[in-house]
Design an enzyme around this catalytic site. Structure first.
Site, PDB file in Angstrom:
ATOM      1  N   ILE A 190       0.675  -1.446  -0.269  1.00  0.00           N
ATOM      2  CA  ILE A 190       0.037   0.276  -0.051  1.00  0.00           C
ATOM      3  C   ILE A 190       0.901   0.794  -0.062  1.00  0.00           C
ATOM      4  O   ILE A 190       1.820   1.045   1.178  1.00  0.00           O
ATOM      5  CB  ILE A 190      -1.287   0.005   0.708  1.00  0.00           C
ATOM      6  CG1 ILE A 190      -1.623  -1.262   1.991  1.00  0.00           C
ATOM      7  CG2 ILE A 190      -1.817   1.469   0.972  1.00  0.00           C
ATOM      8  CD1 ILE A 190      -2.050  -0.971   2.915  1.00  0.00           C
ATOM      9  N   ILE A 206       4.372  -1.548   3.560  1.00  0.00           N
ATOM     10  CA  ILE A 206       3.585   0.127   3.131  1.00  0.00           C
ATOM     11  C   ILE A 206       5.235   0.735   2.144  1.00  0.00           C
ATOM     12  O   ILE A 206       6.351   0.417   2.503  1.00  0.00           O
ATOM     13  CB  ILE A 206       4.021   0.890   4.665  1.00  0.00           C
ATOM     14  CG1 ILE A 206       3.488   0.410   5.290  1.00  0.00           C
ATOM     15  CG2 ILE A 206       3.908   2.562   4.020  1.00  0.00           C
ATOM     16  CD1 ILE A 206       1.362   0.736   5.317  1.00  0.00           C
ATOM     17  N   LYS A 207       4.472   1.030   1.191  1.00  0.00           N
ATOM     18  CA  LYS A 207       5.180   1.816   0.099  1.00  0.00           C
ATOM     19  C   LYS A 207       5.944   3.105   0.356  1.00  0.00           C
ATOM     20  O   LYS A 207       5.559   4.107   0.638  1.00  0.00           O
ATOM     21  CB  LYS A 207       5.008   1.171  -1.637  1.00  0.00           C
ATOM     22  CG  LYS A 207       4.947   0.091  -1.407  1.00  0.00           C
ATOM     23  CD  LYS A 207       4.004   0.150  -2.954  1.00  0.00           C
ATOM     24  CE  LYS A 207       4.510   0.341  -4.064  1.00  0.00           C
ATOM     25  NZ  LYS A 207       4.169  -0.105  -5.293  1.00  0.00           N
ATOM     26  N   TYR A 208       7.563   3.410   0.104  1.00  0.00           N
ATOM     27  CA  TYR A 208       7.483   4.583   0.218  1.00  0.00           C
ATOM     28  C   TYR A 208       8.906   5.625  -1.110  1.00  0.00           C
ATOM     29  O   TYR A 208       9.703   3.688  -1.642  1.00  0.00           O
ATOM     30  CB  TYR A 208       8.697   5.212   1.458  1.00  0.00           C
ATOM     31  CG  TYR A 208       7.704   4.630   2.854  1.00  0.00           C
ATOM     32  CD1 TYR A 208       6.510   5.624   3.216  1.00  0.00           C
ATOM     33  CD2 TYR A 208       7.763   3.340   3.575  1.00  0.00           C
ATOM     34  CE1 TYR A 208       6.143   5.412   4.493  1.00  0.00           C
ATOM     35  CE2 TYR A 208       8.272   3.963   4.483  1.00  0.00           C
ATOM     36  CZ  TYR A 208       6.361   4.985   5.147  1.00  0.00           C
ATOM     37  OH  TYR A 208       6.249   4.624   6.600  1.00  0.00           O
TER      38      TYR A 208
END
Length: 294
Positions: A83, A112-114
């Site tokens: 996400i 979690i996508k950064y």
């Protein structure tokens, strides 16, 4: 149904749970899913809302994103659902982490996508210290991947780095060389980062990811459907990815760089024009679904 599973884990790149379910029926399994603001904006329900003239508030957008990934979550395996936080070029790490913590609470299998920027890497570093699983996206260089390794050191769960091969091909560089080079560089490491080949444009990209034994590959459903229609071929011993630009030019090889993974991640030159352009595109697609603020 797929009988001979490749070593590489297969993820669906998309924002439509119906597509994920269809691919799961076709293959017999799906290891995971990747999402981003552009893919969510293409979700059929979101597109219907926008086409009808409705624009969402930021809170409504967040709630729609949550509903979509919660429908996807039980369909996939241990590679999880990635996400992406909503970040522009000026978003500080602290704001990204605040979003990441909330999104991580949505699912038991969230990643979690950064972005592979200085603030994105800072956010990843803070996140892994708090036990969040992370995926560093929009990676276009070996230096960025080396920085990902350093920033996520100590992560309990595998961290992902997502080299975008198709976008490198677009400008004449061999994107699969980046996957190969990162994989080679990580061989001297402790194994806490896995290579997730992304921006897959065609079947040869998929076969090349298998041939290079990328840890994971995320693929649009239409390419997985084509792979199934052809009988799930796997690369032969003599398979070599050559690729070409859209106008038929040969791709330029990307040479391997002997980088020291023990260097502080801040020491690596992580600036890349394609990362900047990727963030701008995600922001544009996200904003197109939002209410105009006067």
């Amino acid at each position: 149904m797929l009988v001979n599973k490749p070593k590489t884990k297969i993820l669906v790149d998309g924002g439509d749970p119906a597509e994920t379910s269809k691919i799961k029926d076709l293959l017999g399994y799906v290891d995971g899913q990747t999402t981003n603001p552009s893919l969510i904006a293409k979700n059929p329900e979101i597109r219907r809302l926008v086409a009808s003239g409705h624009r969402l508030s930021r809170q409504e957008e967040n709630e729609e994103y949550k509903k979509i990934v919660r429908r996807i979550s039980p369909l996939v395996g241990d590679a999880g659902v990635s996400i992406e936080v909503f970040a522009n070029l000026d978003t500080p790490a602290e704001e990204m982490v605040a979003q990441g913590k909330e999104m991580f609470s949505w699912l038991p299998n969230a990643y979690i996508k950064y972005p592979c920027t200085h603030e994105g890497l800072r956010a990843a570093q803070m996140s892994v210290r708090e036990g969040l699983r992370v995926n560093l996206t929009l990676c276009f260089s070996q230096e960025q991947a080396a920085a990902v390794y350093g920033a996520t050191r100590g992560s309990v769960a595998p961290a992902y780095v997502s080299p975008f091969v198709g976008r490198l091909d677009d400008r004449g560089d061999n994107g699969m060389d980046l996957v190969k080079n990162i994989h080679r560089m990580y061989e001297s490491g402790d194994g806490h980062v896995q290579v997730l080949a992304a921006s897959i444009r065609h079947l040869d990209h998929l076969l090349a990811a298998f041939e290079l034994e990328a840890d994971l590959v995320t693929v649009p459903s239409k390419i997985l459907e084509e792979w199934a229609a052809r009988g799930f071929p796997l690369p032969t011993r003599d398979f070599t990815y050559k690729g070409a630009t859209s106008d038929g030019r040969s791709l330029k090889p990307l040479p391997y760089k002997p980088l020291d993974l023990n260097e502080p991640w801040e020491n690596f030159d992580i600036a890349h024009e394609l990362t900047k352009k990727g963030i701008q595109k995600f922001v544009e697609d996200y904003q197109n679904t939002l209410k105009k603020i006067t």
